[in-house]
Scaffold this active site. Structure first.
Site, PDB file in Angstrom:
ATOM      1  N   ARG A  20       9.041  -4.369   0.563  1.00 17.85           N
ATOM      2  CA  ARG A  20       7.943  -3.529   0.060  1.00 17.85           C
ATOM      3  C   ARG A  20       8.231  -2.993  -1.338  1.00 17.85           C
ATOM      4  O   ARG A  20       7.388  -3.080  -2.225  1.00 17.85           O
ATOM      5  CB  ARG A  20       7.666  -2.359   1.010  1.00 17.85           C
ATOM      6  CG  ARG A  20       6.988  -2.770   2.299  1.00 17.85           C
ATOM      7  CD  ARG A  20       6.743  -1.579   3.202  1.00 17.85           C
ATOM      8  NE  ARG A  20       8.017  -0.913   3.481  1.00 17.85           N
ATOM      9  CZ  ARG A  20       8.154   0.365   3.791  1.00 17.85           C
ATOM     10  NH1 ARG A  20       7.109   1.156   3.855  1.00 17.85           N
ATOM     11  NH2 ARG A  20       9.335   0.868   4.052  1.00 17.85           N
ATOM     12  N   ASN A  38       4.571  -2.210   5.856  1.00 16.42           N
ATOM     13  CA  ASN A  38       5.111  -2.899   7.013  1.00 16.42           C
ATOM     14  C   ASN A  38       4.099  -2.838   8.142  1.00 16.42           C
ATOM     15  O   ASN A  38       3.410  -1.829   8.312  1.00 16.42           O
ATOM     16  CB  ASN A  38       6.409  -2.237   7.494  1.00 16.42           C
ATOM     17  CG  ASN A  38       7.588  -2.529   6.595  1.00 16.42           C
ATOM     18  OD1 ASN A  38       7.596  -3.494   5.849  1.00 16.42           O
ATOM     19  ND2 ASN A  38       8.591  -1.676   6.650  1.00 16.42           N
TER      20      ASN A  38
END
Length: 91
Positions: A20, A38
């Protein structure tokens, strides 16, 4: 230049490997807005929007991911741009 949007779902070893944060860094450097998060099933989802060449460059990076990641597959969907102005890392 027209703005495009892409929703990207990345499957593999993509959580707990800085996917990320690195996606956010790559997107910001390319001038791409949107977000990354996520998912509970272990995938990473990103919404990318910006100039076509910039968005496609970030999508291409998502096929590799950061060094510790293992990307097994990627699903890309065209989506309408939302007008996002920056790039966020979501939980």
């Amino acid at each position: 230049m027209a703005t495009i949007g892409r929703r990207v779902l990345v499957t593999g070893l993509v959580q707990g490997v800085w996917f990320r944060q690195t996606t956010a860094d790559v997107a910001r450097e390319a001038g791409v807005a949107g977000w990354v998060r996520n998912l509970p099933d272990g995938r990473v989802e990103a919404l990318l929007e910006g100039e076509p060449m910039a968005v496609e460059a970030v999508v291409a990076w998502c096929h590799r991911g950061p060094p510790a990641a293992r990307v097994d597959s990627i699903d890309i969907t065209d989506v309408p741009p939302t007008g996002a102005a920056d790039f966020a890392v979501r939980p």
